[in-house]
Write a protein that holds these residues in place. Structure first.
Motif, PDB file in Angstrom:
ATOM      1  N   SER A 209       1.193  20.532 -14.488  1.00  0.00           N
ATOM      2  CA  SER A 209       0.629  21.814 -13.355  1.00  0.00           C
ATOM      3  C   SER A 209      -0.101  22.748 -14.225  1.00  0.00           C
ATOM      4  O   SER A 209      -1.007  23.437 -13.761  1.00  0.00           O
ATOM      5  N   ASP A 210       0.551  23.193 -15.417  1.00  0.00           N
ATOM      6  CA  ASP A 210      -0.101  24.313 -16.239  1.00  0.00           C
ATOM      7  C   ASP A 210      -0.091  24.036 -17.584  1.00  0.00           C
ATOM      8  O   ASP A 210      -0.837  25.185 -18.469  1.00  0.00           O
ATOM      9  N   GLY A 211       0.086  22.985 -18.073  1.00  0.00           N
ATOM     10  CA  GLY A 211       0.163  22.730 -19.497  1.00  0.00           C
ATOM     11  C   GLY A 211       1.423  23.441 -20.506  1.00  0.00           C
ATOM     12  O   GLY A 211       0.910  23.154 -21.686  1.00  0.00           O
ATOM     13  N   ASN A 212       2.184  23.664 -19.993  1.00  0.00           N
ATOM     14  CA  ASN A 212       3.304  24.440 -20.759  1.00  0.00           C
ATOM     15  C   ASN A 212       4.051  23.444 -21.652  1.00  0.00           C
ATOM     16  O   ASN A 212       4.443  22.379 -20.948  1.00  0.00           O
ATOM     17  N   ALA A 213       4.167  23.317 -22.615  1.00  0.00           N
ATOM     18  CA  ALA A 213       4.937  22.496 -23.272  1.00  0.00           C
ATOM     19  C   ALA A 213       6.009  22.991 -24.244  1.00  0.00           C
ATOM     20  O   ALA A 213       6.087  24.291 -24.694  1.00  0.00           O
ATOM     21  N   THR A 214       7.120  22.223 -24.063  1.00  0.00           N
ATOM     22  CA  THR A 214       8.216  22.522 -24.897  1.00  0.00           C
ATOM     23  C   THR A 214       8.803  21.302 -25.740  1.00  0.00           C
ATOM     24  O   THR A 214       8.862  19.945 -25.316  1.00  0.00           O
TER      25      THR A 214
END
Length: 637
Positions: free
Chosen positions: A374-379
């Protein structure tokens, strides 16, 4: 003879001008027609003894009123307007699936939670229990129906995408044929105006389906490009678009560009405008986001209710079972390019931390990356399992290699598959496994508001005694490990007391109200057998779920509000975009029409002008012929 030639040419050419005016008048209401004008010029002159004498006039050509810049602007702005208008129409259909008032999901959820109030007041009343089950079934049914409506909307939109692609391909073939006719006419001196109008109208119609850019050749034929640089039409050759399935998600459709039998995936975000772009935005963005929000509502509610219900005790004294049928873990879809044999899934670990999004799990040389799409946040983590956004990502089958990826949709099927697990009213776990007993010497200033289990602690039923001190603090004896540290180290160690604020120890929550007196005490321990018909502690806990922050800080009972507001915001944004782009497109089309359109008042004036010129030429021809006849008669004598 020169006079006869001048009169004849004037008569013929003015008649031709009248024919052009008549053609304009006849096509005043023809879509795509451009006003045509005759270009007249002096025929030339001849030198005679007394000077230079003109030879009259001739018709140079017939040109159409056309401005390439205005035509291109009208086509491009019309494409954007078509995209926005169609997306708005689809969003309005989507909004209709989320009614407010008693018919809405919000009312169904609150009815389900509020029904526990009667059970809390009378835990042995079977009628109240039956009503609670009926309210829960109604909530689950509305979720399933709403999910079904969204599925039907997705299916119809996918069909419309296929129809739009077929229309575009048909137009591309028709344009290639027109290009061939224009190429055949290219060697002529004069432009085939009506054929060029047909070409431009076809380009406008194509632009409403998908935004295009064009390159015109000297012979009037055009090459058409879509999605930035894909040659849909090259001269007399037409390529085509095709609808495909997303290899990483069979529920989603994609587009490909086919040239020479070779299909190349097409990024739908590069389409720009046109109805096809609006459909793809709705299908792959708006609809997916709303499905995730609905699925999160179903999954978080079912998980939260099940967890609390399992902490209670039913009328037979058995531990509470699942209230809703547990939803299966979401299995990841392997990318088509994967080389390994691994498999991943995601299950709920914290329903209050869920974020409505799809995820991508990528295996890399240095670990595993979990990307929130949804927002491209990567962990990035060393390995699976790992907990992210209230989800536990598990490695179900080893064998994934660096470069492999999986798409995980935790919420896609949740609302569609939600079912009630409770069928018998006796199985409602309304009782609490722990009870509180006030001390016999307590004052009347402090009362018990509620006691219920909050977690399946190993020390849940261990005896605990709470005793208040003169300064208003309290001590707690019998606590197990993992409880909050004392506020005051003591001795004796004590905790601060705030009326109405829960005291949470050993996996239970006790709420007291009022003012304590030194020596007041309360004992918490296992509920005795046979107390379930009078014990409603867990029913009170189920009722308290209404205010539990679940959806990014929003209480469980208000979960539908956040969902509906998201849909409403999308519709409002789409309305503004459609109105604005529609006004821009109307302005551009008006500017084009002012240049190319037929004005009947002007044509009437030109009709009178050429009519008078024709009549004057006819009179001049009559005079010239009479003079010539008189000259022949004179010479003949």
């Amino acid at each position: 003879m020169s006079s006869l030639n001048i009169a004849t040419r004037a008569l013929t050419n003015n008649l031709a001008a009248l024919q052009v005016v008549g053609h304009n008048i006849a096509n005043a209401n023809t879509v795509g027609y451009s006003r045509q004008n005759v270009e007249l010029q002096v025929t030339g002159y001849q030198r005679m003894g007394n000077g230079y004498f003109g030879k009259g006039m001739e018709l140079s050509t017939v040109e159409r009123s056309h401005n390439e810049f205005l035509t291109r602007e009208a086509r491009n702005t019309g494409a954007v307007a078509a995209s926005d208008a169609l997306r708005l129409a689809r969003l309005e259909q989507l909004e209709a699936a989320f009614p407010t008032g008693t018919a809405g999901l919000g009312a169904a959820m609150n009815d389900m939670l509020n029904a526990w109030s009667d059970v809390s007041s009378s835990p042995g009343n079977l009628t109240a229990r039956v009503v609670t089950i009926a309210r829960a079934e109604e909530f689950a049914s509305r979720l399933r129906n709403t999910a079904g409506t969204l599925d039907a909307l997705a299916a119809s939109t996918q069909q419309q995408v296929g129809g739009a692609v077929n229309t575009i391909n048909s137009m591309a073939r028709e344009l290639a044929q027109i290009n061939q006719r224009l190429t055949e006419a290219g060697s002529q001196t004069h432009a085939p105006n009506d054929l060029l109008d047909q070409r431009d109208q076809l380009l406008r119609d194509m632009g409403k389906q998908v935004q295009i850019s064009t390159v015109e050749a000297s012979n009037g034929s055009v090459s058409v490009f879509v999605a930035g640089s894909q040659p849909l039409v090259l001269g007399q050759t037409a390529n085509q678009l095709a609808v495909t399935r997303d290899p990483n998600d069979s529920q989603r459709v994609g587009l490909s560009f086919v040239q020479g039998g070779v299909a190349t995936p097409l990024d739908s975000t590069t389409l720009g405008g046109g109805e096809l772009s609006g459909l793809m935005k709705f299908l792959n963005n708006d609809l997916v986001d709303v499905q995730n929000l609905l699925g999160r509502m179903a999954l978080a509610t079912a998980t939260t209710v099940n967890a609390q219900h399992a902490l209670g005790v039913d009328l037979q004294g058995n531990p509470g079972q699942n209230f809703f049928v547990p939803l299966a873990a979401a299995r990841g879809t392997a990318a088509s390019a994967n080389l390994g044999t691994g498999a991943v899934s995601a299950s709920v670990s914290d329903p209050a931390a869920l974020i409505a999004s799809d995820y991508e799990v990528r295996f890399e040389a240095g670990g595993v990356s979990v990307i929130r799409l949804s927002d491209g946040n990567a962990t990035t983590v060393p390995a699976l399992p790992t907990e992210i956004d209230g989800l536990t990502f598990n490695l179900d089958v080893a064998g994934a290699v660096p470069g492999d990826s999986f798409k995980v949709r935790p919420f896609e099927a949740a609302a569609r598959n939600l079912q009630l697990a409770i069928g018998s009213p006796e199985r409602l776990a309304a009782a609490s496994p722990v009870l509180v007993t006030p001390g016999t010497g307590n004052s009347t200033g402090l009362s018990v508001e509620g006691l219920y289990a909050t977690s399946a602690s190993a020390n849940l039923t261990d005896p605990v005694t709470i005793t208040f001190q003169a300064d208003g603090t309290f001590t707690a004896t019998g606590l197990g490990p993992g409880n909050p540290a004392p506020d005051n180290p003591g001795p004796p160690a004590s905790y601060n007391f705030k009326p109405g604020e829960p005291m949470v120890f050993n996996g239970w929550s006790l709420t007291l109200r009022g003012s304590p007196t030194a020596g007041d005490s309360f004992s918490v321990g296992a509920a005795p057998p046979g107390s379930t018909t009078q014990n409603s502690g867990n029913a009170s806990a189920m009722l308290a779920l209404r205010d539990r922050a679940t959806f990014e800080g929003v209480p469980l009972a208000d979960g539908y509000v956040s969902l509906f507001s998201d849909v409403g915001t999308r519709v409002q944004g789409a309305q503004f975009a459609a109105e604005f782009s529609g006004q821009v497109a109307t302005t551009a089309e008006t500017a084009r029409a002012n240049v190319s359109g037929v004005n009947l008042d002007e044509e009437a004036a030109r009709l009178l002008q050429y009519q008078q010129a024709y009549q004057a030429a006819a009179k001049f021809l009559q005079v010239a012929q009479s003079t010539f006849d008189s000259l022949l008669q004179t010479i003949g004598r």
